[in-house]
Write a protein that holds these residues in place. Structure first.
Motif, PDB file in Angstrom:
ATOM      1  N   UNK A  41     -26.089 -17.572 -39.234  1.00  0.00           N
ATOM      2  CA  UNK A  41     -26.888 -16.516 -38.599  1.00  0.00           C
ATOM      3  C   UNK A  41     -26.524 -16.343 -37.123  1.00  0.00           C
ATOM      4  N   UNK A  42     -25.980 -17.385 -36.504  1.00  0.00           N
ATOM      5  CA  UNK A  42     -25.590 -17.314 -35.100  1.00  0.00           C
ATOM      6  C   UNK A  42     -24.210 -16.692 -34.953  1.00  0.00           C
ATOM      7  N   UNK A  43     -23.607 -16.900 -33.787  1.00  0.00           N
ATOM      8  CA  UNK A  43     -22.261 -16.391 -33.542  1.00  0.00           C
ATOM      9  C   UNK A  43     -21.326 -16.846 -34.653  1.00  0.00           C
ATOM     10  N   UNK A  44     -20.527 -15.924 -35.132  1.00  0.00           N
ATOM     11  CA  UNK A  44     -19.609 -16.191 -36.236  1.00  0.00           C
ATOM     12  C   UNK A  44     -18.296 -15.468 -35.986  1.00  0.00           C
ATOM     13  N   UNK A  45     -17.210 -16.203 -36.038  1.00  0.00           N
ATOM     14  CA  UNK A  45     -15.897 -15.590 -35.827  1.00  0.00           C
ATOM     15  C   UNK A  45     -15.369 -15.014 -37.129  1.00  0.00           C
ATOM     16  N   UNK A  46     -14.729 -13.863 -37.011  1.00  0.00           N
ATOM     17  CA  UNK A  46     -14.211 -13.149 -38.177  1.00  0.00           C
ATOM     18  C   UNK A  46     -12.825 -12.599 -37.884  1.00  0.00           C
ATOM     19  N   UNK A  54      -6.220  -4.130 -37.568  1.00  0.00           N
ATOM     20  CA  UNK A  54      -6.639  -5.531 -37.562  1.00  0.00           C
ATOM     21  C   UNK A  54      -7.240  -5.942 -36.224  1.00  0.00           C
ATOM     22  N   UNK A  55      -8.202  -6.861 -36.294  1.00  0.00           N
ATOM     23  CA  UNK A  55      -8.801  -7.446 -35.097  1.00  0.00           C
ATOM     24  C   UNK A  55      -9.349  -8.822 -35.442  1.00  0.00           C
ATOM     25  N   UNK A  56      -9.583  -9.602 -34.422  1.00  0.00           N
ATOM     26  CA  UNK A  56     -10.311 -10.865 -34.521  1.00  0.00           C
ATOM     27  C   UNK A  56     -11.456 -10.761 -33.534  1.00  0.00           C
ATOM     28  N   UNK A  68     -23.975  -8.072 -34.836  1.00  0.00           N
ATOM     29  CA  UNK A  68     -23.375  -6.868 -34.287  1.00  0.00           C
ATOM     30  C   UNK A  68     -21.978  -7.211 -33.796  1.00  0.00           C
ATOM     31  N   UNK A  69     -21.138  -6.173 -33.756  1.00  0.00           N
ATOM     32  CA  UNK A  69     -19.738  -6.320 -33.390  1.00  0.00           C
ATOM     33  C   UNK A  69     -19.430  -5.436 -32.191  1.00  0.00           C
ATOM     34  N   UNK A  70     -18.897  -6.031 -31.137  1.00  0.00           N
ATOM     35  CA  UNK A  70     -18.432  -5.272 -29.977  1.00  0.00           C
ATOM     36  C   UNK A  70     -17.052  -4.730 -30.316  1.00  0.00           C
ATOM     37  N   UNK A  71     -16.847  -3.428 -30.106  1.00  0.00           N
ATOM     38  CA  UNK A  71     -15.580  -2.765 -30.425  1.00  0.00           C
ATOM     39  C   UNK A  71     -14.960  -2.275 -29.118  1.00  0.00           C
ATOM     40  N   UNK A  72     -13.843  -2.879 -28.752  1.00  0.00           N
ATOM     41  CA  UNK A  72     -13.186  -2.535 -27.485  1.00  0.00           C
ATOM     42  C   UNK A  72     -12.658  -1.105 -27.507  1.00  0.00           C
ATOM     43  N   UNK A  73     -12.445  -0.580 -26.325  1.00  0.00           N
ATOM     44  CA  UNK A  73     -11.856   0.754 -26.190  1.00  0.00           C
ATOM     45  C   UNK A  73     -10.459   0.766 -26.813  1.00  0.00           C
ATOM     46  N   UNK A  74      -9.715  -0.333 -26.653  1.00  0.00           N
ATOM     47  CA  UNK A  74      -8.364  -0.427 -27.218  1.00  0.00           C
ATOM     48  C   UNK A  74      -8.398  -0.318 -28.745  1.00  0.00           C
ATOM     49  N   UNK A  75      -9.346  -1.008 -29.388  1.00  0.00           N
ATOM     50  CA  UNK A  75      -9.444  -0.931 -30.842  1.00  0.00           C
ATOM     51  C   UNK A  75      -9.907   0.458 -31.269  1.00  0.00           C
ATOM     52  N   UNK A  76     -10.838   1.055 -30.532  1.00  0.00           N
ATOM     53  CA  UNK A  76     -11.283   2.419 -30.842  1.00  0.00           C
ATOM     54  C   UNK A  76     -10.096   3.382 -30.795  1.00  0.00           C
ATOM     55  N   UNK A  92     -13.655 -10.876 -42.881  1.00  0.00           N
ATOM     56  CA  UNK A  92     -13.562 -12.166 -43.562  1.00  0.00           C
ATOM     57  C   UNK A  92     -13.911 -13.216 -42.516  1.00  0.00           C
ATOM     58  N   UNK A  93     -14.814 -14.155 -42.833  1.00  0.00           N
ATOM     59  CA  UNK A  93     -15.080 -15.217 -41.866  1.00  0.00           C
ATOM     60  C   UNK A  93     -13.783 -15.938 -41.527  1.00  0.00           C
ATOM     61  N   UNK A  94     -13.612 -16.295 -40.263  1.00  0.00           N
ATOM     62  CA  UNK A  94     -12.422 -17.022 -39.836  1.00  0.00           C
ATOM     63  C   UNK A  94     -12.333 -18.335 -40.617  1.00  0.00           C
ATOM     64  N   UNK A  95     -11.127 -18.702 -41.026  1.00  0.00           N
ATOM     65  CA  UNK A  95     -10.928 -19.943 -41.793  1.00  0.00           C
ATOM     66  C   UNK A  95     -11.429 -21.149 -41.003  1.00  0.00           C
ATOM     67  N   UNK A  96     -11.154 -21.179 -39.729  1.00  0.00           N
ATOM     68  CA  UNK A  96     -11.699 -22.211 -38.844  1.00  0.00           C
ATOM     69  C   UNK A  96     -12.227 -21.509 -37.605  1.00  0.00           C
ATOM     70  N   UNK A  97     -13.359 -21.954 -37.161  1.00  0.00           N
ATOM     71  CA  UNK A  97     -13.980 -21.366 -35.973  1.00  0.00           C
ATOM     72  C   UNK A  97     -13.109 -21.711 -34.764  1.00  0.00           C
ATOM     73  N   UNK A  98     -12.628 -20.707 -34.018  1.00  0.00           N
ATOM     74  CA  UNK A  98     -11.822 -21.015 -32.836  1.00  0.00           C
ATOM     75  C   UNK A  98     -12.678 -21.668 -31.749  1.00  0.00           C
TER      76      UNK A  98
END
Length: 182
Positions: A41-46, A54-56, A68-76, A92-98
């Motif tokens: 439920x908390x911060x989760x890397x994807x 593609x993005x991380x 919620x997901x912050x979407x950068x101007x570059x990705x937009x 997809x949830x990140x395989x390992x949390x960075x």
């Protein structure tokens, strides 16, 4: 975590009411049914794709048992979308949390307490993420300073997890998605 199927959904890209000076980012709120399939439920890397680009990212809790997901101007720009558009997302949830970036104030405090730093380094990435989230969720500078000091005290005492912190923001209402521009 085992390999997870991509979570696909459509959401409206929103513009924050207060993006900050010189900022042109957008955001979207995940449908609760999608968020429930994430590992926490908390911060989760994807890892994901917005309109095929593609993005991380690290999803933030919205205080309503979703994210919620912050979407950068570059990705937009890469995806050819702007606030107000409906967008297709796959996650997809990140395989390992960075490893989360350590805020300067917490880094300095840990450096001055060898016992706290030893416990910090012996915890899991998820536990470190929760400690950082707890510090960063403070709304006032003096509260943040007190949390940094308390974190070092608790870590020095051997506490590996921050206690009494609702990383989803649901029960404490300490976290939320940005307010959207109307």
């Amino acid at each position: 975590m085992a390999k997870t199927e991509a979570l696909a959904f459509t959401a409206k890209l929103l513009r924050p009411a207060k993006p900050g000076e010189g900022s042109e980012w957008g955001f979207l709120v995940l449908p609760r049914a999608v968020s429930e399939k994430l590992p926490r439920r908390g911060r989760t890397s994807v890892e994901g794709a917005l309109e095929g680009h593609a993005f991380q990212a690290t999803l933030e809790p919205d205080g309503r048992l979703s994210h919620w997901l912050k979407v950068s101007k570059e990705l937009q720009d890469a995806a050819g979308v702007s606030p107000g558009n409906m967008v297709e997302i796959q996650l997809v949830p990140a395989a390992t949390e960075p490893e989360p970036p350590l805020p300067d104030d917490l880094r300095k405090a840990l450096a001055s307490s060898p016992a706290a730093k030893a416990t910090w380094e012996d915890t899991t990435t998820i536990a470190r993420l929760d400690w950082i989230h707890w510090v960063e969720s403070a709304k006032q500078a003096k509260t943040r300073q007190r949390r940094v000091e308390n974190a070092c005290d608790m870590l020095a005492a051997g506490e590996r997890r921050v206690c009494c912190f609702d990383s989803s923001g649901y029960y404490s209402k300490s976290l939320s998605a940005p307010k959207a521009e109307e």
